[in-house]
Design a protein around this motif. Structure first.
Motif, PDB file in Angstrom:
ATOM      1  N   ALA A 268      47.535  33.167  46.437  1.00 28.43           N
ATOM      2  CA  ALA A 268      46.447  34.114  46.081  1.00 28.43           C
ATOM      3  C   ALA A 268      46.217  35.257  47.044  1.00 28.43           C
ATOM      4  CB  ALA A 268      45.222  33.283  45.622  1.00 28.43           C
ATOM      5  N   GLU A 269      45.920  36.406  46.728  1.00 27.70           N
ATOM      6  CA  GLU A 269      45.701  37.504  47.447  1.00 27.70           C
ATOM      7  C   GLU A 269      44.371  38.097  47.039  1.00 27.70           C
ATOM      8  OE1 GLU A 269      47.420  41.838  48.203  1.00 27.70           O
ATOM      9  OE2 GLU A 269      48.636  40.420  49.137  1.00 27.70           O
ATOM     10  N   PHE A 270      43.311  38.208  48.020  1.00 31.95           N
ATOM     11  CA  PHE A 270      42.195  38.940  47.700  1.00 31.95           C
ATOM     12  C   PHE A 270      42.064  40.193  48.690  1.00 31.95           C
ATOM     13  CE2 PHE A 270      41.324  34.301  47.169  1.00 31.95           C
ATOM     14  CZ  PHE A 270      40.746  34.386  46.077  1.00 31.95           C
ATOM     15  N   VAL A 271      41.682  41.402  47.897  1.00 30.04           N
ATOM     16  CA  VAL A 271      41.438  42.739  48.718  1.00 30.04           C
ATOM     17  C   VAL A 271      39.804  43.034  48.863  1.00 30.04           C
ATOM     18  CG1 VAL A 271      41.870  44.883  48.807  1.00 30.04           C
ATOM     19  CG2 VAL A 271      43.643  43.559  47.788  1.00 30.04           C
ATOM     20  N   VAL A 272      39.424  43.120  49.993  1.00 26.31           N
ATOM     21  CA  VAL A 272      38.192  43.148  50.343  1.00 26.31           C
ATOM     22  C   VAL A 272      37.965  44.658  50.873  1.00 26.31           C
ATOM     23  CG1 VAL A 272      36.203  42.715  52.045  1.00 26.31           C
ATOM     24  CG2 VAL A 272      37.700  40.959  51.097  1.00 26.31           C
ATOM     25  N   TRP A 273      37.109  45.426  50.547  1.00 28.83           N
ATOM     26  CA  TRP A 273      36.708  46.877  50.677  1.00 28.83           C
ATOM     27  C   TRP A 273      35.210  46.561  51.632  1.00 28.83           C
ATOM     28  CZ3 TRP A 273      39.971  51.001  50.151  1.00 28.83           C
ATOM     29  CH2 TRP A 273      41.078  50.540  49.104  1.00 28.83           C
ATOM     30  N   ALA A 274      35.491  47.121  52.962  1.00 24.52           N
ATOM     31  CA  ALA A 274      34.190  46.819  53.774  1.00 24.52           C
ATOM     32  C   ALA A 274      34.073  48.039  54.712  1.00 24.52           C
ATOM     33  CB  ALA A 274      34.277  45.392  54.426  1.00 24.52           C
ATOM     34  N   PRO A 275      32.863  48.228  55.163  1.00 23.16           N
ATOM     35  CA  PRO A 275      32.701  48.974  56.423  1.00 23.16           C
ATOM     36  C   PRO A 275      33.230  48.561  57.685  1.00 23.16           C
ATOM     37  CG  PRO A 275      30.773  48.523  55.513  1.00 23.16           C
ATOM     38  CD  PRO A 275      31.687  47.875  54.695  1.00 23.16           C
ATOM     39  N   PRO A 276      34.138  49.587  58.371  1.00 18.62           N
ATOM     40  CA  PRO A 276      35.024  49.020  59.425  1.00 18.62           C
ATOM     41  C   PRO A 276      34.218  48.208  60.428  1.00 18.62           C
ATOM     42  CG  PRO A 276      35.659  51.242  58.990  1.00 18.62           C
ATOM     43  CD  PRO A 276      34.148  51.054  57.786  1.00 18.62           C
ATOM     44  N   SER A 277      32.981  48.496  60.759  1.00 20.48           N
ATOM     45  CA  SER A 277      32.020  47.702  61.563  1.00 20.48           C
ATOM     46  C   SER A 277      31.755  46.339  61.112  1.00 20.48           C
ATOM     47  CB  SER A 277      30.524  48.514  61.739  1.00 20.48           C
ATOM     48  OG  SER A 277      29.867  48.555  60.289  1.00 20.48           O
ATOM     49  N   GLU A 278      31.874  45.963  59.814  1.00 21.92           N
ATOM     50  CA  GLU A 278      31.850  44.664  59.528  1.00 21.92           C
ATOM     51  C   GLU A 278      32.932  43.950  59.539  1.00 21.92           C
ATOM     52  OE1 GLU A 278      29.107  43.259  58.801  1.00 21.92           O
ATOM     53  OE2 GLU A 278      27.581  45.148  58.513  1.00 21.92           O
ATOM     54  N   LEU A 279      34.133  44.422  59.808  1.00 20.83           N
ATOM     55  CA  LEU A 279      35.585  43.544  59.742  1.00 20.83           C
ATOM     56  C   LEU A 279      35.571  42.434  60.830  1.00 20.83           C
ATOM     57  CD1 LEU A 279      38.020  46.594  58.937  1.00 20.83           C
ATOM     58  CD2 LEU A 279      36.908  44.840  57.237  1.00 20.83           C
ATOM     59  N   PRO A 280      35.133  42.723  61.936  1.00 24.95           N
ATOM     60  CA  PRO A 280      34.945  41.556  62.837  1.00 24.95           C
ATOM     61  C   PRO A 280      34.098  40.396  62.346  1.00 24.95           C
ATOM     62  CG  PRO A 280      34.887  43.722  63.852  1.00 24.95           C
ATOM     63  CD  PRO A 280      34.552  43.922  62.614  1.00 24.95           C
TER      64      PRO A 280
ATOM     65  N   THR B 213      44.985  36.378  52.174  1.00 23.03           N
ATOM     66  CA  THR B 213      45.935  35.658  51.367  1.00 23.03           C
ATOM     67  C   THR B 213      45.827  34.160  51.763  1.00 23.03           C
ATOM     68  OG1 THR B 213      47.537  37.551  51.566  1.00 23.03           O
ATOM     69  CG2 THR B 213      48.378  35.152  51.043  1.00 23.03           C
ATOM     70  N   VAL B 214      45.707  33.182  50.645  1.00 21.34           N
ATOM     71  CA  VAL B 214      45.453  32.086  50.678  1.00 21.34           C
ATOM     72  C   VAL B 214      46.283  31.129  49.857  1.00 21.34           C
ATOM     73  CG1 VAL B 214      43.117  32.232  51.414  1.00 21.34           C
ATOM     74  CG2 VAL B 214      43.560  31.750  49.003  1.00 21.34           C
ATOM     75  N   GLU B 215      46.396  29.794  50.022  1.00 18.64           N
ATOM     76  CA  GLU B 215      47.124  28.898  49.061  1.00 18.64           C
ATOM     77  C   GLU B 215      46.280  28.853  47.745  1.00 18.64           C
ATOM     78  OE1 GLU B 215      49.913  27.913  49.604  1.00 18.64           O
ATOM     79  OE2 GLU B 215      50.295  28.328  51.632  1.00 18.64           O
ATOM     80  N   HIS B 216      47.071  28.766  46.655  1.00 16.67           N
ATOM     81  CA  HIS B 216      46.635  28.612  45.269  1.00 16.67           C
ATOM     82  C   HIS B 216      45.479  27.588  45.351  1.00 16.67           C
ATOM     83  CE1 HIS B 216      49.116  31.370  42.838  1.00 16.67           C
ATOM     84  NE2 HIS B 216      49.795  31.326  43.771  1.00 16.67           N
ATOM     85  N   ALA B 217      45.561  26.642  45.893  1.00 21.96           N
ATOM     86  CA  ALA B 217      44.616  25.387  45.769  1.00 21.96           C
ATOM     87  C   ALA B 217      43.456  25.693  46.415  1.00 21.96           C
ATOM     88  CB  ALA B 217      45.563  24.026  46.461  1.00 21.96           C
ATOM     89  N   ASP B 218      43.260  26.800  47.390  1.00 21.72           N
ATOM     90  CA  ASP B 218      42.234  27.097  48.094  1.00 21.72           C
ATOM     91  C   ASP B 218      41.535  28.316  47.459  1.00 21.72           C
ATOM     92  OD1 ASP B 218      42.366  25.025  49.968  1.00 21.72           O
ATOM     93  OD2 ASP B 218      43.700  26.124  51.002  1.00 21.72           O
ATOM     94  N   ALA B 219      41.947  29.032  46.572  1.00 23.42           N
ATOM     95  CA  ALA B 219      41.745  30.195  45.821  1.00 23.42           C
ATOM     96  C   ALA B 219      40.213  30.159  45.529  1.00 23.42           C
ATOM     97  CB  ALA B 219      42.539  30.633  44.832  1.00 23.42           C
ATOM     98  N   GLY B 220      39.849  29.464  44.699  1.00 26.37           N
ATOM     99  CA  GLY B 220      38.486  29.152  44.332  1.00 26.37           C
ATOM    100  C   GLY B 220      37.436  29.320  45.348  1.00 26.37           C
ATOM    101  N   ARG B 221      37.779  28.439  46.471  1.00 22.66           N
ATOM    102  CA  ARG B 221      36.739  28.236  47.609  1.00 22.66           C
ATOM    103  C   ARG B 221      36.605  29.579  48.196  1.00 22.66           C
ATOM    104  NH1 ARG B 221      37.157  26.564  53.039  1.00 22.66           N
ATOM    105  NH2 ARG B 221      39.530  26.201  52.962  1.00 22.66           N
TER     106      ARG B 221
END
Length: 221
Positions: free
Chosen positions: A175-187, A142-150
């Motif tokens: 602005a909310e983004f959802v990322v689906w990633a292998p658990p090993s990549e989350l760090p 989750t980020v501010e709208h002004a930073d969404a593009g970046r």
């Protein structure tokens, strides 16, 4: 160590072998369930109604824990089981194979039938694009709208090299983004976001998981 999931195939493939005047036409197709596989078998039998045999094998389930085969009139153990063994050896699931045999008048013997049916399936699968499967975990960013593009650009670049997926952003108070990633990549994702935001943006686990397919590149590509 993460659980390993069987692969599947991307699309239906067909291949034909001729052995001592008998035609062995193999059809392999991805399916969603055992019932779906049965529908494929029925459709092939309807299409090839004049054939002597329509032998089949199927493996279904996310872990490949459901398996069935049929000799369809061939001597027991000479067709369906050898076909099934090819699927199991290649660690495939959610796949059905049907080999239609038009008898050419020359008997092959039990060993010849085993080789013919297994070869028909193996050669058909060589034409298929293999789809590897892995379990991905979901995190919200989750980020501010002004930073969404970046952050949209940052996340798109990150998922491209990590075997991950990015959902469409949702715009509410932030602005909310959802990322689906292998658990090993989350760090690594956490570190990337921390570096880009001076520690103010952190991914939050949603608790959701899903199994996704990623086509495997081959020497034909």
């Amino acid at each position: 160590m993460p659980r390993r999931y069987p692969s599947t195939i991307a699309a239906a493939v067909d291949n034909e072998l001729v052995i001592k005047k008998s035609r062995f036409i193999a059809h392999a197709e991805p399916v969603a369930s055992a019932e779906d596989a049965d529908r494929v078998i029925a459709a092939v039998k309807h299409e090839a109604w004049g054939a002597r045999h329509n032998c089949s094998a199927q493996v279904t389930g996310a872990l490949g824990d459901q398996a069935r085969s049929s000799d369809d009139g061939e001597p027991s153990g000479t067709a369906g089981v050898p076909m099934l063994e090819v699927l199991l050896r290649r660690e495939l699931t959610d796949v059905v194979v049907v080999v239609t045999r038009y008898f050419g008048g020359v008997k092959l013997g039990a060993g010849g039938l085993v080789r013919a049916y297994s070869s028909a399936v193996s050669e058909a699968l060589e034409l298929a694009t293999i789809v590897d499967r892995r379990m991905l975990s979901s995190v919200a960013v989750t980020v501010e709208h002004a930073d969404a593009g970046r952050y949209d650009n940052l996340l798109r670049e990150w998922v491209r090299t990590r075997g991950a997926l990015l959902g469409d952003p949702v715009y509410r108070a932030k602005a909310e983004f959802v990322v689906w990633a292998p658990p090993s990549e989350l760090p690594a994702l956490s570190a990337e976001l921390a570096a880009a935001s001076s520690g103010s943006v952190r991914p939050v686990l949603t608790g959701a998981e899903k199994l996704v397919g990623i086509p495997r590149h081959s020497s034909r590509d």
